[in-house]
Structure formats: structure tokens, C-alpha cells
Design a protein around this motif. Structure first.
Motif, mmCIF file in Angstrom:
data_model
loop_
_atom_site.group_PDB
_atom_site.id
_atom_site.type_symbol
_atom_site.label_atom_id
_atom_site.label_comp_id
_atom_site.label_asym_id
_atom_site.label_seq_id
_atom_site.Cartn_x
_atom_site.Cartn_y
_atom_site.Cartn_z
ATOM 1 N N SER A 175 0.808 -1.221 0.000
ATOM 2 C CA SER A 175 0.000 0.000 0.000
ATOM 3 C C SER A 175 0.839 1.269 0.000
ATOM 4 O O SER A 175 0.396 2.305 -0.500
ATOM 5 C CB SER A 175 -0.937 0.006 1.211
ATOM 6 N N TRP A 176 2.049 1.221 0.555
ATOM 7 C CA TRP A 176 2.883 2.422 0.588
ATOM 8 C C TRP A 176 3.893 2.466 -0.557
ATOM 9 O O TRP A 176 4.287 3.553 -0.994
ATOM 10 C CB TRP A 176 3.632 2.513 1.916
ATOM 11 N N VAL A 177 4.314 1.316 -1.069
ATOM 12 C CA VAL A 177 5.352 1.289 -2.103
ATOM 13 C C VAL A 177 4.754 1.393 -3.506
ATOM 14 O O VAL A 177 5.290 2.106 -4.367
ATOM 15 C CB VAL A 177 6.203 0.008 -1.980
ATOM 16 N N LEU A 178 3.645 0.693 -3.769
ATOM 17 C CA LEU A 178 3.053 0.706 -5.111
ATOM 18 C C LEU A 178 2.741 2.118 -5.603
ATOM 19 O O LEU A 178 3.089 2.471 -6.738
ATOM 20 C CB LEU A 178 1.797 -0.172 -5.128
ATOM 21 N N PRO A 179 2.096 2.988 -4.799
ATOM 22 C CA PRO A 179 1.847 4.356 -5.280
ATOM 23 C C PRO A 179 3.127 5.134 -5.575
ATOM 24 O O PRO A 179 3.148 5.972 -6.484
ATOM 25 C CB PRO A 179 1.075 4.997 -4.116
ATOM 26 N N SER A 180 4.197 4.862 -4.814
ATOM 27 C CA SER A 180 5.450 5.583 -5.048
ATOM 28 C C SER A 180 6.033 5.249 -6.418
ATOM 29 O O SER A 180 6.646 6.112 -7.062
ATOM 30 C CB SER A 180 6.464 5.262 -3.949
ATOM 31 N N VAL A 181 5.845 4.028 -6.894
ATOM 32 C CA VAL A 181 6.334 3.640 -8.219
ATOM 33 C C VAL A 181 5.594 4.435 -9.294
ATOM 34 O O VAL A 181 6.205 4.966 -10.239
ATOM 35 C CB VAL A 181 6.157 2.124 -8.438
ATOM 36 N N VAL A 182 4.271 4.538 -9.152
ATOM 37 C CA VAL A 182 3.468 5.303 -10.116
ATOM 38 C C VAL A 182 3.899 6.766 -10.134
ATOM 39 O O VAL A 182 4.077 7.378 -11.197
ATOM 40 C CB VAL A 182 1.968 5.185 -9.773
ATOM 41 N N VAL A 183 4.101 7.342 -8.945
ATOM 42 C CA VAL A 183 4.478 8.755 -8.844
ATOM 43 C C VAL A 183 5.864 8.993 -9.455
ATOM 44 O O VAL A 183 6.083 9.995 -10.147
ATOM 45 C CB VAL A 183 4.441 9.204 -7.367
ATOM 46 N N VAL A 187 -2.980 11.820 -18.704
ATOM 47 C CA VAL A 187 -2.347 11.064 -17.618
ATOM 48 C C VAL A 187 -3.253 11.037 -16.398
ATOM 49 O O VAL A 187 -3.397 10.011 -15.719
ATOM 50 C CB VAL A 187 -0.978 11.692 -17.259
ATOM 51 N N HIS A 188 -3.902 12.160 -16.115
ATOM 52 C CA HIS A 188 -4.826 12.222 -14.973
ATOM 53 C C HIS A 188 -5.951 11.205 -15.132
ATOM 54 O O HIS A 188 -6.275 10.468 -14.190
ATOM 55 C CB HIS A 188 -5.389 13.634 -14.852
ATOM 56 N N TYR A 189 -6.566 11.172 -16.315
ATOM 57 C CA TYR A 189 -7.692 10.268 -16.522
ATOM 58 C C TYR A 189 -7.256 8.809 -16.462
ATOM 59 O O TYR A 189 -7.919 7.976 -15.824
ATOM 60 C CB TYR A 189 -8.353 10.556 -17.874
ATOM 61 N N VAL A 190 -6.148 8.493 -17.112
ATOM 62 C CA VAL A 190 -5.708 7.096 -17.162
ATOM 63 C C VAL A 190 -5.262 6.609 -15.788
ATOM 64 O O VAL A 190 -5.677 5.534 -15.325
ATOM 65 C CB VAL A 190 -4.569 6.921 -18.195
ATOM 66 N N VAL A 191 -4.428 7.401 -15.107
ATOM 67 C CA VAL A 191 -3.858 6.963 -13.838
ATOM 68 C C VAL A 191 -4.867 7.077 -12.701
ATOM 69 O O VAL A 191 -5.193 6.085 -12.036
ATOM 70 C CB VAL A 191 -2.583 7.768 -13.504
ATOM 71 N N ASN A 192 -5.390 8.267 -12.474
ATOM 72 C CA ASN A 192 -6.235 8.488 -11.290
ATOM 73 C C ASN A 192 -7.609 7.848 -11.404
ATOM 74 O O ASN A 192 -8.026 7.103 -10.522
ATOM 75 C CB ASN A 192 -6.368 9.987 -11.027
ATOM 76 N N ILE A 193 -8.308 8.151 -12.500
ATOM 77 C CA ILE A 193 -9.652 7.594 -12.645
ATOM 78 C C ILE A 193 -9.582 6.092 -12.886
ATOM 79 O O ILE A 193 -10.396 5.331 -12.356
ATOM 80 C CB ILE A 193 -10.408 8.310 -13.773
ATOM 81 N N GLY A 194 -8.583 5.646 -13.664
ATOM 82 C CA GLY A 194 -8.416 4.209 -13.853
ATOM 83 C C GLY A 194 -8.081 3.493 -12.556
ATOM 84 O O GLY A 194 -8.648 2.437 -12.239
ATOM 85 N N TYR A 195 -7.173 4.078 -11.764
ATOM 86 C CA TYR A 195 -6.770 3.505 -10.481
ATOM 87 C C TYR A 195 -7.960 3.441 -9.526
ATOM 88 O O TYR A 195 -8.228 2.412 -8.891
ATOM 89 C CB TYR A 195 -5.652 4.349 -9.880
#
Length: 490
Positions: A309-317, A350-358
Motif C-alpha cells: 500500500s505504501w510502495v506501489l503508489p510511489s512507483v506510479v508517482v 495522464v490524470h484520466y488514465v492513472v487516477n480515474i483508472g486507479y
């Protein structure tokens, strides 16, 4: 641009066409007798047409583009010791994109030069685009020519729209362009003010209750906490940092530091993705407890979900940061003078694909879990006597609201809003967000107390085995499982 006065002084005629390179053309007109100086207009029909000089601005109506320099500008140039009054207008079709990759109407940038710094005009320069087909909200901007890329600002320019006609009235000479804001990123100025106030108040209120939860956990009940409660604390921590980063975001954006804004955007995005991930972890944890009747026998269970939960988002960022998609974003309103800057993802795709998709994946998991738990609660009500139902109806409502916040259901109003329902959905989300911390506080309080009553030494038992056993969540602690056969109860 800086040598136009030399060119004007060396000219034999009153006007000249100029070419400064591929995609850059211009025209210069001069007045040898200062007392004869009057306003002058430049006009052309399309990007491929040459520019013409129009003595009367009313004659520019047949042209789709025109620029009118008022007499006041010439008078100011004379007062500032310009030997020969002149006006040069340039058209740039190959201007480099700015840092935000802004969309410019017609990809046309115009510039007006008079050999000196002309500002504070009361009779403003008029830039007209007529019969233009466009999508979005136009906003007249200017740039002083400094820096490697344009830094557009709306200072000194007013935008007037009448159907397909756009007029920019600016009080100074410089580079000009009309930036287009996507329709889905533009709201009324009154809605923006109201949503800003509600959001800031809501984030502050949520942070108070989330801070109380963290205080109670780390200073009072940490040693007695079940794994379900510890997972909840991770979510509370991520949400607290998300609210904090949001509250300071606008202040960092107003500093106009590119690096600082990129860091702020990356931090806020990381805490948001972490919060989403903990929503999904909460849902999966409840499903596992329901499936395993409260006992989860997974080795190092809490450590594994924490790392994910803490590492996966850091990879995306980090990936988004490497490709340079963080920076300052402008939120436009129906009033061109009312804008808000924030540090966020500058590429809408990028916002739509990453945030809304996530979030869509998270929402699918959490909403399914929410429906399962609701059906469970309704089943409990049918199986319990009326008196017990009445005693626990209030607690059930709090439990349901706590679940909505814990599973992030309310975030769907922000991400899935569309069309005419977009603004109402934003209001619903901001109001619910105000109570997010409160309901999580109540949920945590009930969870910790229920855990003490039913599992007084739950943490000690979990340490004595190679496998991790979790105590029940609030729902499992406070209600009997209706799907469990009665002979199995001891």
C-alpha cells in the motif's frame, strides 16, 4: 524585436513587410510627423494571408484577425523620446509550447513593438478574432518575452466573447495569445469560491478528527490494537497527509517555483494513491475476515499489505515525475480574472488514465464489499428481535457511514461526475469529505472498544504464533454472522 526602432529609422517608405524566419512574419508602419500620429490597425484573413494596414478599425470587420494600436500608445512613445513613432506587429506560428503545454487558439501568437515600454493604457490595444470555431473557454494572455518558454499571464488583459467572436483588450505592449481552457475544467467563479471554502473547511475539520484518532492510537491504545484497527490507522494516516498536502497546495503554487510545485504535486498525488490503496486493503481485509470467520492465517499479513500500500503508489508517482507531468495547473472560471493555481498533473490524459483508472479498480472492490456488508446487516435485522433492532439502529447508521468513508465510496462523486451533474456532485463530495474524519473517528472508537470487550489480549495471541490471527472488525465484533450455522457456535 529590440531592433525595430533601427529598422524604422532606416526605412524610406512609411511601411514594410517583415520576415524573421519560418512561421514568423510581420509588418511595420511609421509616422514621420508626430502631430499626424493616429491609431493604426493590422488585419489578415487567415494564417496563410499576408497582413494589411487598415487606417480605420471599422474597416477591419471583414478580416478574421485584427489588431488595433490606439493613438494613446503613439503619444506615449513620443513622450518617451522615440525619435520616429512606429508600430510593428508580428505573427508567430511556431512559438514553443509553455511548461503546461497550453492550448492556444489557432496556434497563433501575436506581438506588438513600438521601440519602448508602453504600459497602463486607458485606451487599450484591441485584438480581435472573428468567426472562430473553437471548443473550450478562451482567455486572453500576455507574455513579456523573458525566459526560454512563454510564461502566460492574464495581467492587464480582458477577455470579451460574443458568440464566435473573441476580443482581447490589453493595457500594455508585449506578446499576446488566446489560451483555451477545456470545458470540463472550467466552472463559474461563484461555484469555485464556494467549493474552495467548503473544501478547505472540510479538510480542516477532517484533519482535526483524524489527528484525534492518531493521538488516541499512538498514545493510548496502540498495544491493544487489533490488526483491523492497525489497518484503519494506516488509512487515517494517509488521509491526514492527503488533506494536509491539499491545504498547502495553493500556497506552494502561488510561490511560482517550478521545482517546488512539482514536488508538491508529486507528494499530494502519492498520498492520494496511497489513500485509494488503503481503501482497497480495508475492503479485502473485511472480505477475508468474512470468508475465514475472523481468523486470517497469512504469514506477516500486516507487513505485506503495508509494503504494497505504501510502495506501489510511489512507483506510479516516480514514473510520472520522470516523464515530467507534474507542475502548475490553472483552474479557469467563467470570469477570466478569477483563476486558481494548484500543483498537480499537467497532462489531462495522464490524470484520466492513472487516477480515474486507479480509483475505478478500487471502487469496484470497495463497492462490492459495501453491498455484501449491507446485505449482511439487513439479514441481521430480520433475524434479531425488534427491541434489539431499535437499540442498535443508531449504531448501524454510524457503522454504515463509517464504512462509506473507510472504503472511499464517497470519492466516486468526485471522479465519476459528468455533464450537468458535475457541479452538484462536487458539492456532495465536498460536504461528505467534511464529515470523513468524523465518521472514521467514530468508527475507530467503536472498533477499539469493541475489540477490548471481545478480544482483550488479541495482540499477545498474535505474537505467539508464526501465523497472524486478526481480531474481528467492528461488524464482526458487534453482530453475529447470520451465515454461520448455529451448531458451530460455542
Amino acid at each position: 524585436m529590440n531592433v525595430m526602432d533601427d529598422i524604422a529609422s532606416s526605412m524610406n517608405g512609411s511601411s514594410a513587410a517583415l520576415t524573421l524566419g519560418e512561421g514568423v512574419t510581420g509588418i511595420l508602419v511609421r509616422e514621420t510627423n508626430p502631430e499626424d500620429v493616429n491609431e493604426v490597425s493590422f488585419a489578415y484573413g487567415s494564417q496563410n494571408d499576408s497582413m494589411s494596414i487598415i487606417e480605420n478599425k471599422d474597416d477591419a470587420a471583414p478580416f478574421s484577425r485584427s489588431v488595433t494600436v490606439p493613438k494613446e500608445a503613439f503619444d506615449k512613445a513620443v513622450s518617451l523620446n522615440v525619435s520616429i513613432p512606429f508600430a510593428a506587429m508580428f505573427r508567430f506560428l511556431n512559438m514553443a509550447k509553455d511548461e503546461l503545454n497550453s492550448t492556444i487558439l489557432g496556434d497563433e501568437v501575436m506581438a506588438v513593438e513600438m521601440g519602448t515600454n508602453i504600459t497602463d493604457l486607458t485606451d487599450k490595444i484591441s485584438i480581435n478574432f472573428r468567426q472562430m470555431k473553437y471548443k473550450g473557454i478562451p482567455s486572453c494572455r500576455s507574455w513579456n518575452g523573458e525566459g526560454a518558454r512563454p510564461n502566460w499571464t492574464d495581467d492587464g488583459c480582458e477577455t470579451i466573447t460574443e458568440g464566435d467572436n473573441i476580443t482581447c483588450q490589453c493595457s500594455h505592449l508585449t506578446f499576446f495569445a488566446i489560451l483555451m481552457a477545456p470545458p470540463n475544467e472550467t466552472i463559474s467563479s461563484s461555484d469555485l469560491k464556494s467549493l474552495t471554502i467548503i473544501t478547505q473547511a472540510g479538510c480542516g475539520l477532517s484533519m482535526v478528527f483524524l489527528g484525534v484518532v492518531l493521538f488516541m492510537h499512538f498514545l493510548m491504545r496502540r498495544t491493544k490494537a487489533s490488526i483491523a484497527t492497525r489497518i484503519l490507522i494506516h488509512l487515517v494516516g494517509a488521509m491526514f497527509l492527503l488533506n494536509l498536502s491539499f491545504l498547502v497546495n495553493n500556497a506552494v503554487a502561488n510561490l511560482k517555483s517550478a521545482v517546488g510545485c512539482q514536488i508538491m504535486a508529486a507528494l499530494m498525488h502519492y498520498f492520494m494513491l496511497s489513500t485509494f490503496t488503503w481503501f482497497a486493503v480495508q475492503a479485502l481485509h473485511i472480505c477475508l475476515q468474512l470468508h475465514m470467520t475472523g481468523k486470517i492465517t497469512i504469514s506477516r499479513y500486516l507487513l505485506k499489505v503495508s509494503v504494497i500500500s505504501w510502495v506501489l503508489p510511489s512507483v506510479v508517482v516516480m514514473v510520472i515525475g520522470i516523464v515530467g507531468k507534474y507542475g502548475e495547473q490553472i483552474i479557469y472560471t467563467s470570469d477570466s480574472d478569477e483563476t486558481v493555481s494548484m500543483c498537480w498533473i499537467t497532462d489531462s490524459n495522464v490524470h484520466y488514465v492513472v487516477n480515474i483508472g486507479y480509483y475505478s479498480l478500487v471502487f469496484l472492490v470497495t463497492f462490492t464489499t459495501f453491498i455484501i456488508i449491507l446485505s449482511w446487516l439487513f439479514c441481521l435485522k430480520r433475524n434479531k428481535p425488534t427491541k434489539v433492532q431499535n437499540d442498535k439502529s443508531g449504531k448501524s447508521i454510524v457503522t454504515i457511514m463509517g464504512l462509506c468513508c473507510m472504503l472511499g465510496i464517497s470519492w466516486g462523486f468526485a471522479f465519476f461526475a459528468y455533464g450537468v451533474l458535475q457541479i452538484p456532485a462536487y458539492y456532495i463530495f465536498t460536504v461528505l469529505n467534511s464529515f470523513q474524519g468524523f465518521f472514521l473517528f467514530i468508527y475507530y472508537y467503536n472498533t477499539s472498544h469493541s475489540g477490548e470487550e471481545h478480544n482483550g489480549v488479541g495482540s499477545n495471541s498474535s505474537n505467539s504464533s508464526s501465523t497472524t490471527s486478526t481480531t474481528s472488525t467492528t461488524i464482526l465484533d458487534k453482530f453475529e454472522n447470520p451465515y454461520r450455522n448455529s451448531p458451530a457456535k460455542k
